[in-house]
Scaffold this active site. Structure first.
Site, PDB file in Angstrom:
ATOM      1  N   LYS A 194       1.119  -1.238   0.089  1.00 13.55           N
ATOM      2  CA  LYS A 194       0.105  -0.238   0.021  1.00 13.55           C
ATOM      3  C   LYS A 194       1.083   1.143  -0.231  1.00 13.55           C
ATOM      4  CE  LYS A 194      -4.457   0.909   0.119  1.00 13.55           C
ATOM      5  NZ  LYS A 194      -5.451   0.421  -0.310  1.00 13.55           N
TER       6      LYS A 194
HETATM    7  P1  NAD Z   1     -12.819   8.572  -2.553  1.00 14.72           P
HETATM    8  O1  NAD Z   1     -12.086   9.691  -2.061  1.00 14.72           O
HETATM    9  O2  NAD Z   1     -13.343   8.295  -4.035  1.00 14.72           O
HETATM   10  O3  NAD Z   1     -13.955   8.677  -1.598  1.00 14.72           O
HETATM   11  C1  NAD Z   1     -14.301   8.782  -0.335  1.00 14.72           C
HETATM   12  C2  NAD Z   1     -15.391   9.786  -0.022  1.00 14.72           C
HETATM   13  O4  NAD Z   1     -15.571   9.201   1.193  1.00 14.72           O
HETATM   14  C3  NAD Z   1     -15.542  11.081  -0.605  1.00 14.72           C
HETATM   15  O5  NAD Z   1     -16.842  11.568  -0.879  1.00 14.72           O
HETATM   16  C4  NAD Z   1     -15.215  11.552   0.913  1.00 14.72           C
HETATM   17  O6  NAD Z   1     -15.999  12.965   0.482  1.00 14.72           O
HETATM   18  C5  NAD Z   1     -15.553  11.237   1.997  1.00 14.72           C
HETATM   19  N1  NAD Z   1     -15.927  11.174   3.133  1.00 14.72           N
HETATM   20  C6  NAD Z   1     -13.795  11.710   3.521  1.00 14.72           C
HETATM   21  N2  NAD Z   1     -13.957  11.690   4.926  1.00 14.72           N
HETATM   22  C7  NAD Z   1     -15.325  11.615   5.009  1.00 14.72           C
HETATM   23  C8  NAD Z   1     -15.903  11.392   6.674  1.00 14.72           C
HETATM   24  N3  NAD Z   1     -15.272  11.966   7.738  1.00 14.72           N
HETATM   25  N4  NAD Z   1     -17.099  11.463   7.079  1.00 14.72           N
HETATM   26  C9  NAD Z   1     -18.215  10.930   5.613  1.00 14.72           C
HETATM   27  N5  NAD Z   1     -17.917  11.040   4.717  1.00 14.72           N
HETATM   28  C10 NAD Z   1     -16.065  10.960   4.127  1.00 14.72           C
HETATM   29  O7  NAD Z   1     -12.201   6.939  -1.764  1.00 14.72           O
HETATM   30  P2  NAD Z   1     -12.463   5.616  -2.237  1.00 14.72           P
HETATM   31  O8  NAD Z   1     -11.520   5.334  -3.555  1.00 14.72           O
HETATM   32  O9  NAD Z   1     -14.384   5.844  -2.508  1.00 14.72           O
HETATM   33  O10 NAD Z   1     -12.174   4.765  -1.439  1.00 14.72           O
HETATM   34  C11 NAD Z   1     -13.243   4.943  -0.156  1.00 14.72           C
HETATM   35  C12 NAD Z   1     -12.766   3.676   1.038  1.00 14.72           C
HETATM   36  O11 NAD Z   1     -12.704   2.259   0.389  1.00 14.72           O
HETATM   37  C13 NAD Z   1     -11.251   3.631   1.336  1.00 14.72           C
HETATM   38  O12 NAD Z   1     -11.463   3.395   3.025  1.00 14.72           O
HETATM   39  C14 NAD Z   1     -10.425   2.805   1.051  1.00 14.72           C
HETATM   40  O13 NAD Z   1      -9.232   2.446   1.248  1.00 14.72           O
HETATM   41  C15 NAD Z   1     -11.486   1.626   0.007  1.00 14.72           C
HETATM   42  N6  NAD Z   1     -11.210   0.898  -0.988  1.00 14.72           N
HETATM   43  C16 NAD Z   1     -10.976   1.640  -2.533  1.00 14.72           C
HETATM   44  C17 NAD Z   1     -11.067   0.870  -3.483  1.00 14.72           C
HETATM   45  C18 NAD Z   1     -11.036   1.679  -4.737  1.00 14.72           C
HETATM   46  O14 NAD Z   1     -10.753   1.291  -5.862  1.00 14.72           O
HETATM   47  N7  NAD Z   1     -11.673   2.582  -4.992  1.00 14.72           N
HETATM   48  C19 NAD Z   1     -10.604  -0.356  -4.011  1.00 14.72           C
HETATM   49  C20 NAD Z   1     -10.521  -0.790  -2.402  1.00 14.72           C
HETATM   50  C21 NAD Z   1     -11.154   0.270  -1.035  1.00 14.72           C
END
Ligand code: NAD
Length: 476
Positions: free
Chosen positions: A107
């Site tokens: 990561k």
């Molecule tokens: P992203 O940046 O696209 O979205 C995150 C969202 O959460 C945003 O809309 C943001 O405004 C919101 N957010 C941030 N802080 C917040 C809070 N305190 N309260 C409420 N909302 C809040 O990120 P993502 O890619 O969707 O990732 C989200 C989670 O999923 C992370 O834990 C990441 O590790 C996990 N994840 C993502 C992927 C991927 O393919 N993108 C894959 C596996 C796991």
């Protein structure tokens, strides 16, 4: 009131790991080998921006190299730190093992709020960060392959791929150095939606199992189920969109940074997302009640809670008040070890992160294979498949005409049946199969062993056992 003290993210992952290995019979040395993070590289680099040199701190952590390349996203957030990156890298190891993606766990992260910088500045920062990692082989198609995570997306992955290609001009496999790229830069159809799509497939599989639903006190299908989602970013948006538009679920709550929206009748996910894109948050959205203390909406009554933003949001402070009977961890580590215990005690079923959000790495695996094979999935078979289907349809129509019975194929059947699978259909099929198979392997352990109380422990057991076998095969 005294703030409640609980273990950090890294310790939480270790505690969950420990709970699983206590039920296994691993030699202590091997147990420790699997638990520890192999290496974490910290880089501090300067970029001249806005007339002065700005210094940035980034990390790339490799948890386990039992298989190579290692794989894991790159996150952009001010909260990024070594412990977090190491916890996320460990989760990647177990996640890849669980869904049988042939990778070790890694990561990366950069301490930056992407909203503080314009596009051109972000490109300079990203290219410089990538340069630092590439020259140490910490981005490399055979050794370490990043992907998007919080705060990054297709655009950043395209910059990284291009930076790698510039520094390795004769590497014919250079595109495979990173996944989550845009289609026109070597990406794959269905990668952007993959993690959210995987959450949907995971829930569909859960709802196919009457015994599992019963454990959560639920019945029926996803149709009409009340869902609260935290974080309408890449993962949360796609999960909520597919669940509401394809499975008939009702998205009753959306929790974002600036507050939450609540509407028992259901929110229009697409409209809320557009509102956020235009206004930077959910504040002012006209349909539904706005709640300033957004996190409190996660405590509302619902059938399914989907934390899809960040880690540690369900913790010792609020776990007792959570009413959802089923939680699916779309984010990584949204439930702390302490909260996990409380929620389990209350009878809540938790579909754990290492399975629930594995759709991203699964489709990343397909993208990596596509890049190495230099051909789009389906390109060779699609028309041949259509031609064979056409033969059957022609024959059916001939039989119907010759017999004089006048049978008619149902409307739409011909179109649907004749269409050969393109890349998107194949990716979705591969993802669905992966999520179903992984769920079944986890569930088999959950139901077969009296000492395994929950899906998380079952998932860790399956994953650790596979990593251990791989180390044993290497003679460790
Ligand atoms: P992203 O940046 O696209 O979205 C995150 C969202 O959460 C945003 O809309 C943001 O405004 C919101 N957010 C941030 N802080 C917040 C809070 N305190 N309260 C409420 N909302 C809040 O990120 P993502 O890619 O969707 O990732 C989200 C989670 O999923 C992370 O834990 C990441 O590790 C996990 N994840 C993502 C992927 C991927 O393919 N993108 C894959 C596996 C796991």
């Amino acid at each position: 009131m005294q703030p409640v003290k609980e273990p950090g993210f890294r310790q939480s992952v270790d505690l969950m790991f420990n709970r699983a290995v206590a039920l296994m019979d691993l030699p202590p040395g091997l147990e420790e080998k699997i638990r520890v993070c192999n290496a974490t590289y910290t880089v501090r680099f300067g970029v001249r921006l806005r007339g002065q040199i700005q210094t940035f701190t980034g990390y790339r952590s490799v948890h386990s190299e039992h298989m190579e390349p290692v794989k894991g996203g790159i996150r952009y957030a001010l909260s990024v730190n070594q412990n977090e990156v190491e916890a996320l890298a460990a989760l990647m190891t177990y996640k890849c093992a669980l869904v049988e993606a042939p990778f070790g766990g890694s990561k990366g992260g950069l301490c930056i709020d992407p909203r503080d910088w314009d596009d051109h500045e972000l490109e300079q920062i990203t290219r410089r960060f990538a340069y630092e990692l590439i020259k140490r082989d910490m981005i490399n198609p055979a050794q370490n392959v990043p992907a998007p995570d919080m705060g990054t997306g297709e655009r950043e992955m395209a910059w990284i791929a291009d930076q790698y290609a510039r520094m390795n001009t004769t590497d014919i496999n250079s595109k495979a150095c990173v996944t989550g790229k845009p289609l026109n830069a070597g990406g794959i159809a269905g990668r952007v939606e993959a993690t959210g799509r995987g959450v949907q497939y995971a829930l569909q599989e859960f709802f196919r199992e009457p015994e599992d639903k019963k454990k959560a006190g639920l019945s029926g299908t996803l149709d009409g189920k009340r869902v609260i989602v935290q974080g309408l970013g890449n993962v949360g948006y796609h999960a909520a969109l597919f669940l509401s538009t394809e499975d008939g679920a009702r998205i009753t709550g959306i929790v974002e940074r600036d507050g939450a929206l609540f509407n028992p009748e259901g929110l229009d996910v697409e409209a809320v997302r557009e509102w956020i894109n235009r206004h930077g948050g959910v504040t002012g959205y006209p349909e539904g009640q706005f709640v300033t203390d957004g996190a409190s909406v996660m405590e509302e009554e619902c059938d399914i809670l989907i934390p899809a933003a960040l880690e540690g949001v369900l913790n010792l402070e609020n776990a007792e008040r959570i009413q959802a009977p089923l939680i699916i961890e779309a984010a990584n580590g949204p439930i702390t070890a302490g909260a996990d215990e409380i929620l389990r005690r209350k009878g809540c079923v938790i579909i754990p992160d290492l399975f629930a959000n594995a759709g991203g790495v699964t489709v990343s695996y397909f993208e990596w294979v596509k890049n190495l094979s230099h051909i789009r999935f389906g390109r060779m078979q699609r028309r041949q498949e259509e031609a064979r289907h056409q033969l059957i349809v022609d024959e059916l129509e001939r039989l119907s005409a010759d017999s004089g019975i006048g049978w008619q194929l149902s409307p739409g059947f011909k179109d649907k049946y004749l269409r050969g699978a393109g890349e998107l259909e194949l990716v979705r099929s591969g993802l669905d199969d992966t999520m179903r198979t992984a769920y079944q392997s986890m569930r088999a352990v959950w139901h077969a062993r009296g000492d395994v109380e929950d899906l998380r422990t079952a998932a860790y057991l399956v994953a650790i056992d596979r990593v251990a076998s791989s180390y044993r095969a290497k003679g460790l």
